[in-house]
Design a protein around this motif. Structure first.
Motif, PDB file in Angstrom:
ATOM      1  N   LEU A 120       0.783  -1.240  -0.019  1.00  0.00           N
ATOM      2  CA  LEU A 120       0.019   0.057  -0.072  1.00  0.00           C
ATOM      3  C   LEU A 120       0.887   1.175  -0.015  1.00  0.00           C
ATOM      4  CD1 LEU A 120       0.024   1.334   2.995  1.00  0.00           C
ATOM      5  CD2 LEU A 120      -1.346  -0.574   3.759  1.00  0.00           C
ATOM      6  N   PHE A 121       0.330   2.424  -0.446  1.00  0.00           N
ATOM      7  CA  PHE A 121       1.007   3.769  -0.306  1.00  0.00           C
ATOM      8  C   PHE A 121       0.229   4.301   1.054  1.00  0.00           C
ATOM      9  CE2 PHE A 121       1.577   3.470  -5.015  1.00  0.00           C
ATOM     10  CZ  PHE A 121       3.103   3.781  -4.949  1.00  0.00           C
ATOM     11  N   TYR A 122       1.197   4.665   1.826  1.00  0.00           N
ATOM     12  CA  TYR A 122       0.595   5.158   3.247  1.00  0.00           C
ATOM     13  C   TYR A 122       0.097   6.441   2.926  1.00  0.00           C
ATOM     14  CZ  TYR A 122       0.157   6.449   8.039  1.00  0.00           C
ATOM     15  OH  TYR A 122      -0.289   6.982   9.309  1.00  0.00           O
ATOM     16  N   ARG A 172       3.909   9.533   4.829  1.00  0.00           N
ATOM     17  CA  ARG A 172       3.125   9.763   4.069  1.00  0.00           C
ATOM     18  C   ARG A 172       3.570   9.657   2.581  1.00  0.00           C
ATOM     19  NH1 ARG A 172      -1.346  14.216   4.847  1.00  0.00           N
ATOM     20  NH2 ARG A 172      -2.446  12.850   3.648  1.00  0.00           N
ATOM     21  N   GLY A 173       2.919   8.695   1.633  1.00  0.00           N
ATOM     22  CA  GLY A 173       3.500   8.696   0.405  1.00  0.00           C
ATOM     23  C   GLY A 173       4.506   7.438   0.245  1.00  0.00           C
ATOM     24  N   ASP A 174       4.969   7.039   1.275  1.00  0.00           N
ATOM     25  CA  ASP A 174       5.816   5.934   1.222  1.00  0.00           C
ATOM     26  C   ASP A 174       5.146   4.471   0.843  1.00  0.00           C
ATOM     27  OD1 ASP A 174       7.700   7.660   2.058  1.00  0.00           O
ATOM     28  OD2 ASP A 174       8.059   6.818   4.005  1.00  0.00           O
ATOM     29  N   LEU A 175       5.566   3.569  -0.031  1.00  0.00           N
ATOM     30  CA  LEU A 175       5.186   2.497  -0.325  1.00  0.00           C
ATOM     31  C   LEU A 175       5.568   1.199   0.872  1.00  0.00           C
ATOM     32  CD1 LEU A 175       3.803   1.115  -2.733  1.00  0.00           C
ATOM     33  CD2 LEU A 175       5.878   0.516  -3.459  1.00  0.00           C
ATOM     34  N   PHE A 176       4.556   0.624   1.491  1.00  0.00           N
ATOM     35  CA  PHE A 176       4.920  -0.536   2.465  1.00  0.00           C
ATOM     36  C   PHE A 176       4.456  -1.924   1.854  1.00  0.00           C
ATOM     37  CE2 PHE A 176       4.705   3.378   5.195  1.00  0.00           C
ATOM     38  CZ  PHE A 176       5.341   2.951   6.128  1.00  0.00           C
TER      39      PHE A 176
END
Length: 386
Positions: free
Chosen positions: A309-311, A320-324
């Motif tokens: 997901l993109f946070y 925010r905007g990071d990929l997990f």
């Protein structure tokens, strides 16, 4: 866990000690504050909400704040109330094929659930000859009761294989995107006559958009959006560009992150950064070829990626905007910083914790993880430590 935080064994023990079985239990206090974990940008704690799930493959949220969890190994959907710990298992879907990689897979709540009560499910199903495939259905959920079911898609062909079903779903702007694995028939990823090793695009009612890239090509499956994928088990929409990002399992090494674009060929099995499990090159050992896409990012050795997901929440503003991405082989939570369409930094959180199977962002901005050992975990800022 992260290399700068408390010893792994201490975290595991604290998770186990604080965890209480919640299946079909009445409401009650379920979260016990955990030790503080230090990461590059945030300090957080982990609460254990449940420990008795059977491979929680997917997590999504109802508008009233309840959580839906798909259990791969039982074919059941669980309703879970994070605030109370109350959990109810809905009746198992009778036609779910639960062998190997198969079972109840992805689950998505329709964006207009309040109006239509649809939830979308992907699962594997079989024929009497033991061949199996991936199907997608939508089912009405009224309160805690499953009602009308509608089959939207069946992947062609069926195979006598228990591997590489995919399958992630994404609902956006009236479209339904579906990832399908190569079913361990690697060459089929290059054949437009099959759905295997593809990303597919349908309308949310299962009909086929008139602008799909291979709609007019003789012999091609009309749902195909992109091809040349191995086993994509993660899919998310970029919050700014709105493009669809996926990851896919490589063989031995070569897990990839890609942006899927219409009509593009992502190369498997003709190009890969991985190798055969027993060693040696895949095919001709090529890593690039004209007319085939290069990954944005790849992992070697493999991390065995799961959900992604993109946070976008407020609880962890620096994320925010990071990929997990959940990592199963290397047992951690993978955090990737992005700039546009580039991945510029990687951090591995909770290194060695467990095989993280599902990753979800809750309404309050906390992160929720489901693990293959049956745990349901919640990551929240350390300010909630008391």
């Amino acid at each position: 866990m992260d290399y700068r935080s408390i010893p792994l064994i201490g975290l595991l023990l604290s998770l186990i000690i604080s965890c209480k079985p919640q299946k079909d239990n009445p409401p009650g206090e379920v979260h016990t504050p955990q030790q503080v974990v230090e990461s590059e940008q945030h300090r957080f704690i982990i609460d254990t909400l449940a420990r008795d799930l059977q491979v929680p493959w997917s997590i999504d949220w109802l508008p009233d704040g309840r959580m839906l969890i798909s259990e791969r190994n039982t074919g059941q959907i669980h309703l879970f109330e994070p605030e109370t710990g109350f959990q109810k298992a809905l009746p198992a879907l009778p036609d779910v094929y639960r062998k190997g990689d198969g079972g109840l897979l992805d689950l998505k709540v329709h964006p207009d659930f309040i109006q239509n009560e649809w939830i979308y499910l992907a699962y594997s199903t079989s024929r009497p000859d033991s061949s199996s495939t991936t199907v997608v259905e939508r089912i009405r959920l009224s309160g805690d009761t499953l009602g009308e079911r509608e089959r939207l898609f069946t992947a062609f062909p069926y195979y006598r294989s228990e591997s590489h079903y995919g399958c992630r779903l994404l609902l956006t702007d009236g479209f339904l995107f579906i990832t399908i694995g190569d079913r361990y028939r690697r060459d089929s990823a290059q054949y437009l006559s099959t759905h295997n090793g593809k990303v597919l695009r349908l309308y949310e009612d299962g009909s086929i958009p008139a602008d799909n890239p291979f709609l007019s090509e003789p012999g091609a499956q009309p749902e195909i959006w992109s091809y040349g994928h191995r086993n994509p088990q993660g899919m998310a929409q970029h919050p700014i560009s709105q493009e669809i990002w996926i990851h896919e399992h490589g063989p031995k090494g070569g897990d990839e992150i890609n942006i899927v674009r219409p009509g593009r060929n992502y190369g498997w099995p003709l190009i890969t950064y991985g190798e055969e499990y027993e060693g040696g090159p895949v095919g001709k050992g090529l890593q690039s070829q004209a007319g085939m896409e290069q990954p944005l990012y790849y992992y070697k050795p493999s991390i065995a990626p799961s959900d992604m997901l993109f946070y976008s929440g407020k609880a962890f503003p620096e994320w925010r905007g990071d990929l997990f991405i959940g990592a199963m082989a290397l047992r951690h939570l993978n955090r990737l910083e992005t700039q546009g369409n580039e991945i510029v930094h990687e951090e591995r959180l909770l290194d060695g914790l467990d095989r993280i199977r599902s990753v979800s962002e809750g309404p309050e901005g906390f992160l929720y993880l489901g693990t293959d050992s049956g745990f349901l975990l919640c990551i929240k800022p350390a300010r909630f430590f008391w």
